[in-house]
Design a protein around this motif. Structure first.
Motif, PDB file in Angstrom:
ATOM      1  N   ASN A  14       0.840  -1.196   0.000  1.00  0.00           N
ATOM      2  CA  ASN A  14       0.000   0.000   0.000  1.00  0.00           C
ATOM      3  C   ASN A  14       0.876   1.249   0.000  1.00  0.00           C
ATOM      4  N   PRO A  15       0.571   2.230  -0.860  1.00  0.00           N
ATOM      5  CA  PRO A  15       1.397   3.445  -0.934  1.00  0.00           C
ATOM      6  C   PRO A  15       1.452   4.260   0.362  1.00  0.00           C
ATOM      7  N   SER A  16       0.503   4.034   1.281  1.00  0.00           N
ATOM      8  CA  SER A  16       0.531   4.800   2.529  1.00  0.00           C
ATOM      9  C   SER A  16       1.538   4.253   3.542  1.00  0.00           C
ATOM     10  N   MET A  17       2.100   3.059   3.281  1.00  0.00           N
ATOM     11  CA  MET A  17       3.148   2.530   4.151  1.00  0.00           C
ATOM     12  C   MET A  17       4.435   3.308   3.888  1.00  0.00           C
ATOM     13  N   ALA A  18       5.235   3.485   4.917  1.00  0.00           N
ATOM     14  CA  ALA A  18       6.452   4.291   4.799  1.00  0.00           C
ATOM     15  C   ALA A  18       7.522   3.554   3.997  1.00  0.00           C
ATOM     16  N   ALA A  19       8.105   4.271   3.061  1.00  0.00           N
ATOM     17  CA  ALA A  19       9.272   3.748   2.339  1.00  0.00           C
ATOM     18  C   ALA A  19      10.496   4.033   3.191  1.00  0.00           C
ATOM     19  N   ALA A  20      11.406   3.078   3.245  1.00  0.00           N
ATOM     20  CA  ALA A  20      12.600   3.223   4.083  1.00  0.00           C
ATOM     21  C   ALA A  20      13.769   2.519   3.410  1.00  0.00           C
ATOM     22  N   VAL A  21      14.933   2.658   4.034  1.00  0.00           N
ATOM     23  CA  VAL A  21      16.142   1.974   3.578  1.00  0.00           C
ATOM     24  C   VAL A  21      16.758   1.281   4.790  1.00  0.00           C
ATOM     25  N   TRP A  22      17.087   0.010   4.626  1.00  0.00           N
ATOM     26  CA  TRP A  22      17.799  -0.742   5.657  1.00  0.00           C
ATOM     27  C   TRP A  22      19.268  -0.774   5.272  1.00  0.00           C
ATOM     28  N   ILE A  23      20.153  -0.479   6.225  1.00  0.00           N
ATOM     29  CA  ILE A  23      21.600  -0.496   5.991  1.00  0.00           C
ATOM     30  C   ILE A  23      22.228  -1.406   7.039  1.00  0.00           C
ATOM     31  N   VAL A  35       7.914  -0.155   5.617  1.00  0.00           N
ATOM     32  CA  VAL A  35       7.754  -0.373   7.052  1.00  0.00           C
ATOM     33  C   VAL A  35       6.408   0.161   7.525  1.00  0.00           C
ATOM     34  N   ILE A  36       5.943  -0.391   8.623  1.00  0.00           N
ATOM     35  CA  ILE A  36       4.799   0.149   9.356  1.00  0.00           C
ATOM     36  C   ILE A  36       5.372   0.750  10.626  1.00  0.00           C
ATOM     37  N   ARG A  37       5.217   2.075  10.763  1.00  0.00           N
ATOM     38  CA  ARG A  37       5.755   2.773  11.938  1.00  0.00           C
ATOM     39  C   ARG A  37       4.783   2.689  13.098  1.00  0.00           C
ATOM     40  N   ARG A  38       5.337   2.505  14.293  1.00  0.00           N
ATOM     41  CA  ARG A  38       4.562   2.547  15.535  1.00  0.00           C
ATOM     42  C   ARG A  38       5.351   3.363  16.539  1.00  0.00           C
ATOM     43  N   ALA A  39       4.674   4.137  17.329  1.00  0.00           N
ATOM     44  CA  ALA A  39       5.355   4.934  18.350  1.00  0.00           C
ATOM     45  C   ALA A  39       4.586   4.852  19.669  1.00  0.00           C
ATOM     46  N   PRO A  40       4.542   3.659  20.262  1.00  0.00           N
ATOM     47  CA  PRO A  40       3.800   3.517  21.521  1.00  0.00           C
ATOM     48  C   PRO A  40       4.589   4.098  22.695  1.00  0.00           C
ATOM     49  N   THR A  70      21.132  -5.819  15.833  1.00  0.00           N
ATOM     50  CA  THR A  70      21.364  -4.622  16.621  1.00  0.00           C
ATOM     51  C   THR A  70      22.481  -3.815  15.968  1.00  0.00           C
ATOM     52  N   GLY A  71      22.259  -2.521  15.799  1.00  0.00           N
ATOM     53  CA  GLY A  71      23.257  -1.655  15.181  1.00  0.00           C
ATOM     54  C   GLY A  71      22.977  -1.340  13.725  1.00  0.00           C
ATOM     55  N   ASP A  72      22.123  -2.131  13.060  1.00  0.00           N
ATOM     56  CA  ASP A  72      21.739  -1.812  11.682  1.00  0.00           C
ATOM     57  C   ASP A  72      20.958  -0.500  11.668  1.00  0.00           C
ATOM     58  N   LEU A  73      20.982   0.174  10.531  1.00  0.00           N
ATOM     59  CA  LEU A  73      20.271   1.445  10.395  1.00  0.00           C
ATOM     60  C   LEU A  73      18.999   1.280   9.586  1.00  0.00           C
ATOM     61  N   ILE A  74      17.981   2.032   9.964  1.00  0.00           N
ATOM     62  CA  ILE A  74      16.746   2.168   9.198  1.00  0.00           C
ATOM     63  C   ILE A  74      16.595   3.657   8.931  1.00  0.00           C
ATOM     64  N   VAL A  75      16.539   4.032   7.663  1.00  0.00           N
ATOM     65  CA  VAL A  75      16.388   5.438   7.282  1.00  0.00           C
ATOM     66  C   VAL A  75      14.998   5.611   6.696  1.00  0.00           C
ATOM     67  N   THR A  78      14.173  11.624   5.949  1.00  0.00           N
ATOM     68  CA  THR A  78      15.422  12.243   6.387  1.00  0.00           C
ATOM     69  C   THR A  78      15.824  11.806   7.800  1.00  0.00           C
ATOM     70  N   ASP A  79      15.015  10.939   8.416  1.00  0.00           N
ATOM     71  CA  ASP A  79      15.283  10.478   9.777  1.00  0.00           C
ATOM     72  C   ASP A  79      16.028   9.150   9.753  1.00  0.00           C
ATOM     73  N   SER A  80      17.057   9.041  10.589  1.00  0.00           N
ATOM     74  CA  SER A  80      17.879   7.845  10.661  1.00  0.00           C
ATOM     75  C   SER A  80      17.741   7.234  12.053  1.00  0.00           C
ATOM     76  N   PHE A  81      17.521   5.918  12.106  1.00  0.00           N
ATOM     77  CA  PHE A  81      17.334   5.210  13.363  1.00  0.00           C
ATOM     78  C   PHE A  81      18.244   3.986  13.404  1.00  0.00           C
ATOM     79  N   THR A  82      18.672   3.623  14.609  1.00  0.00           N
ATOM     80  CA  THR A  82      19.492   2.438  14.832  1.00  0.00           C
ATOM     81  C   THR A  82      18.654   1.387  15.541  1.00  0.00           C
ATOM     82  N   ILE A  83      18.776   0.135  15.093  1.00  0.00           N
ATOM     83  CA  ILE A  83      18.064  -0.956  15.758  1.00  0.00           C
ATOM     84  C   ILE A  83      18.728  -1.194  17.105  1.00  0.00           C
ATOM     85  N   GLN A  84      17.907  -1.227  18.154  1.00  0.00           N
ATOM     86  CA  GLN A  84      18.424  -1.535  19.487  1.00  0.00           C
ATOM     87  C   GLN A  84      17.675  -2.750  20.021  1.00  0.00           C
ATOM     88  N   GLY A  85      18.341  -3.538  20.810  1.00  0.00           N
ATOM     89  CA  GLY A  85      17.711  -4.742  21.330  1.00  0.00           C
ATOM     90  C   GLY A  85      17.598  -5.823  20.263  1.00  0.00           C
TER      91      GLY A  85
END
Length: 103
Positions: A14-23, A35-40, A70-75, A78-85
Motif C-alpha cells: 500500500n502506498p501509505s506505508m512508509a518507504a525506508a532503507v535498511w543499511i 515499514v509500518i511505523r509505531r510509536a507507543p 542490533t546496530g543496523d540502520l533504518i532510514v 530524512t530520519d535515521s534510526f538504529t536498531i536496538q535490542g
C-alpha cells in the motif's frame, strides 16, 4: 504462498506505508524496504515511580530483511534510526518488530 503472506504483500504494498532503507552495520549493504511505523509509549516502573517514555518501532517483512541485527540502520525519509535490542518475529515468522532509537 500462504494467505497470510498474500495479505502482508497487499498491506506492505500500500502506498501509505512508509518507504525506508535498511543499511547493514556489518556489510554496509543497503536495501529499500517498506515499514509500518509505531510509536507507543512505554511505561517503566522503578521502585514506587512509573516513567513514561516515547518509543519508535517498525514492522518489516522477513522477506525484505531476513536477518536484522542490533546496530543496523533504518532510514525513513530524512530520519535515521538504529536498531536496538533483539529483533522479534511474529507467530507466523513473517514480520520483524524492530525497536529503534534515533541515530
Amino acid at each position: 504462498m500462504s494467505v497470510f503472506e498474500a495479505a502482508l504483500d497487499r498491506i506492505f504494498g500500500n502506498p501509505s506505508m512508509a518507504a525506508a532503507v535498511w543499511i547493514s552495520a556489518a556489510t554496509s549493504e543497503e536495501r529499500p524496504i517498506r515499514v509500518i511505523r509505531r510509536a507507543p509509549d512505554r511505561i517503566t516502573e522503578f521502585g514506587a515511580g512509573r516513567f513514561v517514555s516515547d518509543t519508535m518501532m517498525v514492522d518489516v517483512r522477513v522477506s525484505d530483511v531476513p536477518d536484522p541485527r542490533t546496530g543496523d540502520l533504518i532510514v525513513i525519509g530524512t530520519d535515521s534510526f538504529t536498531i536496538q535490542g533483539e529483533p522479534t518475529r511474529d507467530r507466523e515468522r513473517l514480520i520483524w518488530s524492530l525497536d529503534l532509537r534515533p541515530s
